[in-house]
Design a protein around this motif. Structure first.
Motif, PDB file in Angstrom:
ATOM      1  N   GLN A   1       0.834  -1.201   0.000  1.00 41.71           N
ATOM      2  CA  GLN A   1       0.000   0.000   0.000  1.00 41.71           C
ATOM      3  C   GLN A   1       0.870   1.253   0.000  1.00 41.71           C
ATOM      4  N   SER A   2       0.377   2.271  -0.692  1.00 40.11           N
ATOM      5  CA  SER A   2       1.075   3.561  -0.690  1.00 40.11           C
ATOM      6  C   SER A   2       0.066   4.699  -0.749  1.00 40.11           C
ATOM      7  N   PRO A   3       0.383   5.855  -0.173  1.00 43.57           N
ATOM      8  CA  PRO A   3       1.563   6.068   0.662  1.00 43.57           C
ATOM      9  C   PRO A   3       1.369   5.428   2.040  1.00 43.57           C
ATOM     10  N   GLU A   4       2.414   5.428   2.853  1.00 41.10           N
ATOM     11  CA  GLU A   4       2.281   4.891   4.214  1.00 41.10           C
ATOM     12  C   GLU A   4       1.422   5.805   5.064  1.00 41.10           C
ATOM     13  N   SER A   5       1.589   7.107   4.872  1.00 32.70           N
ATOM     14  CA  SER A   5       0.770   8.046   5.616  1.00 32.70           C
ATOM     15  C   SER A   5       0.484   9.268   4.753  1.00 32.70           C
ATOM     16  N   LEU A   6      -0.587   9.946   5.107  1.00 31.99           N
ATOM     17  CA  LEU A   6      -1.069  11.044   4.288  1.00 31.99           C
ATOM     18  C   LEU A   6      -1.771  12.041   5.197  1.00 31.99           C
ATOM     19  N   ILE A   7      -1.443  13.310   5.013  1.00 28.90           N
ATOM     20  CA  ILE A   7      -2.126  14.370   5.753  1.00 28.90           C
ATOM     21  C   ILE A   7      -2.735  15.313   4.723  1.00 28.90           C
ATOM     22  N   VAL A   8      -4.044  15.500   4.793  1.00 31.26           N
ATOM     23  CA  VAL A   8      -4.727  16.356   3.821  1.00 31.26           C
ATOM     24  C   VAL A   8      -5.641  17.325   4.553  1.00 31.26           C
ATOM     25  N   PRO A   9      -5.936  18.471   3.948  1.00 28.05           N
ATOM     26  CA  PRO A   9      -6.881  19.403   4.570  1.00 28.05           C
ATOM     27  C   PRO A   9      -8.312  18.952   4.307  1.00 28.05           C
ATOM     28  N   GLU A  10      -9.194  19.342   5.188  1.00 26.72           N
ATOM     29  CA  GLU A  10     -10.613  19.046   5.005  1.00 26.72           C
ATOM     30  C   GLU A  10     -11.088  19.549   3.647  1.00 26.72           C
ATOM     31  N   GLY A  11     -11.866  18.717   2.958  1.00 23.75           N
ATOM     32  CA  GLY A  11     -12.385  19.085   1.647  1.00 23.75           C
ATOM     33  C   GLY A  11     -11.549  18.603   0.491  1.00 23.75           C
ATOM     34  N   ALA A  12     -10.348  18.108   0.767  1.00 21.04           N
ATOM     35  CA  ALA A  12      -9.457  17.656  -0.309  1.00 21.04           C
ATOM     36  C   ALA A  12      -9.893  16.306  -0.863  1.00 21.04           C
ATOM     37  N   MET A  13      -9.369  15.993  -2.051  1.00 25.03           N
ATOM     38  CA  MET A  13      -9.513  14.659  -2.639  1.00 25.03           C
ATOM     39  C   MET A  13      -8.319  13.827  -2.167  1.00 25.03           C
ATOM     40  N   THR A  14      -8.601  12.639  -1.678  1.00 29.13           N
ATOM     41  CA  THR A  14      -7.549  11.745  -1.179  1.00 29.13           C
ATOM     42  C   THR A  14      -7.500  10.488  -2.031  1.00 29.13           C
ATOM     43  N   SER A  15      -6.283  10.044  -2.374  1.00 24.70           N
ATOM     44  CA  SER A  15      -6.117   8.833  -3.172  1.00 24.70           C
ATOM     45  C   SER A  15      -5.182   7.862  -2.470  1.00 24.70           C
ATOM     46  N   LEU A  16      -5.655   6.647  -2.294  1.00 17.91           N
ATOM     47  CA  LEU A  16      -4.882   5.592  -1.636  1.00 17.91           C
ATOM     48  C   LEU A  16      -4.687   4.453  -2.626  1.00 17.91           C
ATOM     49  N   ASN A  17      -3.483   3.857  -2.619  1.00 23.01           N
ATOM     50  CA  ASN A  17      -3.142   2.848  -3.619  1.00 23.01           C
ATOM     51  C   ASN A  17      -2.837   1.492  -3.015  1.00 23.01           C
ATOM     52  N   CYS A  18      -3.134   0.455  -3.803  1.00 22.39           N
ATOM     53  CA  CYS A  18      -2.882  -0.910  -3.359  1.00 22.39           C
ATOM     54  C   CYS A  18      -2.455  -1.742  -4.563  1.00 22.39           C
ATOM     55  N   THR A  19      -1.304  -2.385  -4.464  1.00 19.93           N
ATOM     56  CA  THR A  19      -0.879  -3.313  -5.504  1.00 19.93           C
ATOM     57  C   THR A  19      -0.838  -4.716  -4.913  1.00 19.93           C
ATOM     58  N   PHE A  20      -1.106  -5.708  -5.754  1.00 23.18           N
ATOM     59  CA  PHE A  20      -1.173  -7.077  -5.277  1.00 23.18           C
ATOM     60  C   PHE A  20      -0.399  -7.983  -6.220  1.00 23.18           C
ATOM     61  N   SER A  21      -0.129  -9.203  -5.775  1.00 26.27           N
ATOM     62  CA  SER A  21       0.765 -10.069  -6.544  1.00 26.27           C
ATOM     63  C   SER A  21       0.056 -11.181  -7.312  1.00 26.27           C
ATOM     64  N   ASP A  22      -1.128 -11.572  -6.832  1.00 26.79           N
ATOM     65  CA  ASP A  22      -1.782 -12.740  -7.424  1.00 26.79           C
ATOM     66  C   ASP A  22      -2.758 -12.295  -8.524  1.00 26.79           C
ATOM     67  N   SER A  23      -2.406 -12.594  -9.770  1.00 28.77           N
ATOM     68  CA  SER A  23      -3.239 -12.167 -10.893  1.00 28.77           C
ATOM     69  C   SER A  23      -4.591 -12.895 -10.931  1.00 28.77           C
ATOM     70  N   ALA A  24      -4.738 -13.931 -10.125  1.00 30.20           N
ATOM     71  CA  ALA A  24      -6.025 -14.634 -10.052  1.00 30.20           C
ATOM     72  C   ALA A  24      -6.991 -13.955  -9.090  1.00 30.20           C
ATOM     73  N   SER A  25      -6.588 -12.866  -8.481  1.00 33.88           N
ATOM     74  CA  SER A  25      -7.446 -12.153  -7.530  1.00 33.88           C
ATOM     75  C   SER A  25      -8.715 -11.688  -8.219  1.00 33.88           C
ATOM     76  N   GLN A  26      -9.845 -11.855  -7.506  1.00 30.92           N
ATOM     77  CA  GLN A  26     -11.134 -11.509  -8.096  1.00 30.92           C
ATOM     78  C   GLN A  26     -11.988 -10.611  -7.199  1.00 30.92           C
ATOM     79  N   TYR A  27     -11.597 -10.494  -5.953  1.00 33.28           N
ATOM     80  CA  TYR A  27     -12.396  -9.745  -4.985  1.00 33.28           C
ATOM     81  C   TYR A  27     -11.463  -8.751  -4.310  1.00 33.28           C
ATOM     82  N   PHE A  28     -11.868  -7.482  -4.305  1.00 33.10           N
ATOM     83  CA  PHE A  28     -10.962  -6.423  -3.853  1.00 33.10           C
ATOM     84  C   PHE A  28     -11.713  -5.549  -2.855  1.00 33.10           C
TER      85      PHE A  28
END
Lengths: 110, 114
Positions: free
Chosen positions: A6-33
Motif C-alpha cells: 500500500q502507498s503512501p504509508e501516511s497522508l495528511i490532507v486538509p478538510e475538503g481535499a480529494m484523497t487517493s490511496l493505492n494498493c498493488t497485489f501479486s496474485d493475478s487470479a485475484s477476483q475480490y478487492f
C-alpha cells in the motif's frame, strides 16, 4: 501467499481535499478487492469492495480497479476529519484467506 | 450489523503463563480467523479455522499457539507459554464464505505480556 503493498504509508490532507490511496497485489487470479477502515483503537470495518474491472462509487468513496496492472485504489472526495483512520486493502482470489497491506494512515485536518 | 464479541478486552499476564482469548463470532458464519496487530500497524494473519479444523496458518502461528471451537461455543486462541513478543492486539474475525465475503472483526483483545 498474496503479497500486498500500500502507498503512501501516511497522508495528511486538509478538510475538503480529494484523497487517493493505492494498493498493488501479486496474485493475478485475484477476483475480490476490498477496502477496510480502522479508526484508532477500534476494529477494522469493511468500507467498499469491487469484483469487476473499472470503477465503483458509493457516496464520497470511489474504488478503481485495474486487474492487468495488479492495482486498485480508493479515492475519497471532500475528505472529512472523520475519515481520519488506517485504511487497509485486501485483494483475494476468492479461495484464500484475507491478507492485508500495511495500511495507509490518513489524517484529515479541519 | 453483525457483531463479533471478544472477551476480555485487555489481558495482562506474566511471561510464561498461559492465556486464552475468547471470540463469539457472528452466529451463521462458518470461517473464523485470528489476526495480530502491533501498535496500529499491519494486520497480520495468524490462522483460519473451518469445520473444526485449522485450514491455514502463517509463520506467526507458533507451536505455542492453538485454536479450537468446541461444540459451537467460543472460538478460542490459546498461547502457552506466552513470550514478550506476543504483546499485541489480537483480532478475531468471521465470515460466511472464505474469500468473497466481508470479514467482520471483533473489537480486539489487547494482550500485555510482562
Amino acid at each position: 501467499q498474496q503479497k500486498v503493498q500500500q502507498s503512501p504509508e501516511s497522508l495528511i490532507v486538509p478538510e475538503g481535499a480529494m484523497t487517493s490511496l493505492n494498493c498493488t497485489f501479486s496474485d493475478s487470479a485475484s477476483q475480490y478487492f476490498a477496502w477496510y477502515r480502522q479508526h484508532s483503537g477500534k476494529a477494522p470495518k469493511a468500507l467498499m469492495s469491487i469484483f469487476s474491472n473499472g470503477e465503483k462509487e458509493e457516496g464520497r468513496f470511489t474504488i478503481h480497479l485495474n486487474k492487468a496492472s495488479l492495482h486498485f485504489s480508493l479515492h475519497i472526495r471532500d475528505s472529512q476529519p472523520s475519515d481520519s483512520a488506517l485504511y487497509l486493502c485486501a485483494p483475494n482470489t476468492g479461495y484464500q484467506n484475507f491478507y492485508f497491506g500495511k495500511g495507509t494512515s490518513l489524517t484529515v485536518i479541519p | 450489523g453483525p457483531k463479533v464479541l471478544q472477551i476480555p478486552s485487555h489481558q495482562i499476564i506474566d511471561m510464561g503463563q498461559m492465556v486464552t482469548l475468547n471470540c463469539d463470532p457472528v452466529s451463521n458464519h462458518l470461517y473464523f480467523y485470528w489476526y495480530k496487530q502491533i501498535l496500529g500497524q499491519q494486520m497480520e494473519f495468524l490462522v483460519n479455522f473451518y469445520n473444526g479444523k485449522v485450514m491455514e496458518k502463517s509463520k506467526l502461528f507458533k507451536d505455542q499457539f492453538s485454536v479450537e471451537r468446541p461444540d459451537g461455543s467460543y472460538f478460542t486462541l490459546k498461547i502457552q507459554p506466552t513470550a514478550l513478543e506476543d504483546s499485541a492486539v489480537y483480532f478475531c474475525a468471521s465470515s460466511s464464505d472464505r474469500g468473497q465475503n466481508t470479514l467482520y472483526f471483533g473489537a480486539g483483545t489487547r494482550l500485555s505480556v510482562l
